[in-house]
Scaffold this motif. Sequence first.
Motif, mmCIF file in Angstrom:
data_model
loop_
_atom_site.group_PDB
_atom_site.id
_atom_site.type_symbol
_atom_site.label_atom_id
_atom_site.label_comp_id
_atom_site.label_asym_id
_atom_site.label_seq_id
_atom_site.Cartn_x
_atom_site.Cartn_y
_atom_site.Cartn_z
ATOM 1 N N UNK A 1 0.840 -1.198 0.000
ATOM 2 C CA UNK A 1 0.000 0.000 0.000
ATOM 3 C C UNK A 1 0.873 1.245 0.000
ATOM 4 N N UNK A 2 1.901 1.226 0.858
ATOM 5 C CA UNK A 2 2.793 2.380 0.933
ATOM 6 C C UNK A 2 3.456 2.635 -0.417
ATOM 7 N N UNK A 3 3.854 1.552 -1.070
ATOM 8 C CA UNK A 3 4.532 1.669 -2.372
ATOM 9 C C UNK A 3 3.600 2.317 -3.401
ATOM 10 N N UNK A 4 2.321 1.967 -3.324
ATOM 11 C CA UNK A 4 1.361 2.527 -4.276
ATOM 12 C C UNK A 4 1.040 3.982 -3.975
ATOM 13 N N UNK A 5 1.065 4.319 -2.677
ATOM 14 C CA UNK A 5 0.544 5.624 -2.288
ATOM 15 C C UNK A 5 1.609 6.710 -2.195
#
Lengths: 251, 235
Positions: free
Chosen positions: A150-154
């Motif tokens: 999620x962090x990578x996407x956001x």
Amino acid sequence: MKRFLWFIFPIIFAITLWEVISQSGFLNSALFPSPYKVASALWSMIITGTIFSDIRDSLWRLFAGLFLGSLMGIFLGLLTGRVKFFASVFSPLIQLLRPLPAVAIIPLVIVWFGIDDGAKIFSISFAVFFPVWINAHVGAQQIPRAFLWSAKLLTRSTIKTFRNVIFPATLPFIIVGVRTGIAIGFVMVFVSELAGASSGLGYRISITHLAYRIDAMIAALIVLGALGATVDQLFVFFTNRFFTWLKFSSK
Amino acid sequence: MSHIQVKNLSVHYDDCCALNDVNFEAKKGEFVAIVGKSGSGKTTFLHALANFIPFSGQVTIPKTVGVVFQQYAVFPWFTASENIAFGLENYNSEKQQQIIQEHLKLAELEDKKDKYPGELSGGQVQRVALARSLAHNPEVLLMDEPYGALDAYTREKMQQWLLDVWMTCKKTIVFVTHNIEEAMFLADRVLVLSNKRFIKELKVPFARPRQEEVKFTPEFNELRKEILRSINSAV
């Protein structure tokens, strides 16, 4: 109120038992002073103020060592837990040093740093570092993939990912590490004050031992124990206050 | 013009092949559901689409992708609004606030904006997860069994809510589920994944906007049987 009673009752029971045993005359009262004698030894330490300066000096060393050791432990633990490069560079070295009993380095530290506070703070932070590091390291390794994905996407910011995702996701482990560190820190405060100190609770216990003042020794030990429990509970209280989400996260 | 195109996608885990030579296409604004048994590779397919795992083959997908996971993706240390705000730092604070408000409204969580995920129900947490993904305005939304952990009643409500959201935003959605009814109710097209590849593709003919009642029609039942048959027929 009920909690308070549960807290106070075993203490009252232990003191009563202690009084009964010392009154019974089975034991040598010089070796095993009554609670009353210990309390009056404590009282005289309070009146003269020595106990307060001892507490102040021990706590200063503890907090400084705890702060530095924890900071290093958290910082390196997150890096070695998450970044392969850091894991391969630092982990073998840390693992080599970790089995070393921290008290064993005190003579060496005295040679290096002398007998100032610096030496004591170094020894304490050295001992605190390892439990904090291993907990942060393992915690960072076990972060659910979905958080990281999620962090990578956001966000593209690595610093933001470390600060806002990896650190909080590891926090429950870090708290365990620091609590272990507090306990070990107290051991190290005591041991490091046995040699080359002129104040502190460890020093007090050591010189009362030399003066054969068992009552004062027990009084100082009780203060040391109570202080350890208080610092631990204050740490838990403040982490729960500051990170309110922790109490919901187990759901 | 296809929005997502996958050609000869294969994924290997150590010695085990999780997906073998898979082809897939989705049009812009299409809602595609993927069904299959546990371990059939549904989630792996989605992870490959999101570029989370290494794969061989060709995947053409827009740059901005949002992913909604079954669980463990909404950050428990952030409140509902902080979760939605995460990663919006490129906007100025006024725009950020506007996006957060819009998406809290979308998630029907305006009154719960300062609650932590641990204080919310499973359905509410998943609404935060979708709102957080949508706040980044992704072109494609990948959803990995987002309602797998919810009770049946909440699940139905969430399906209707998702359809309402999708009707307004019209994102391309790839939705993985093991629940056939859910797939048929939501999607334009249902793909059956089995034996590491897609073995069947079925168009869902029901008109939109869809209501719960469609689930009780004979056509719905017929389609369900067909999908079930193809899942069971695979060795």
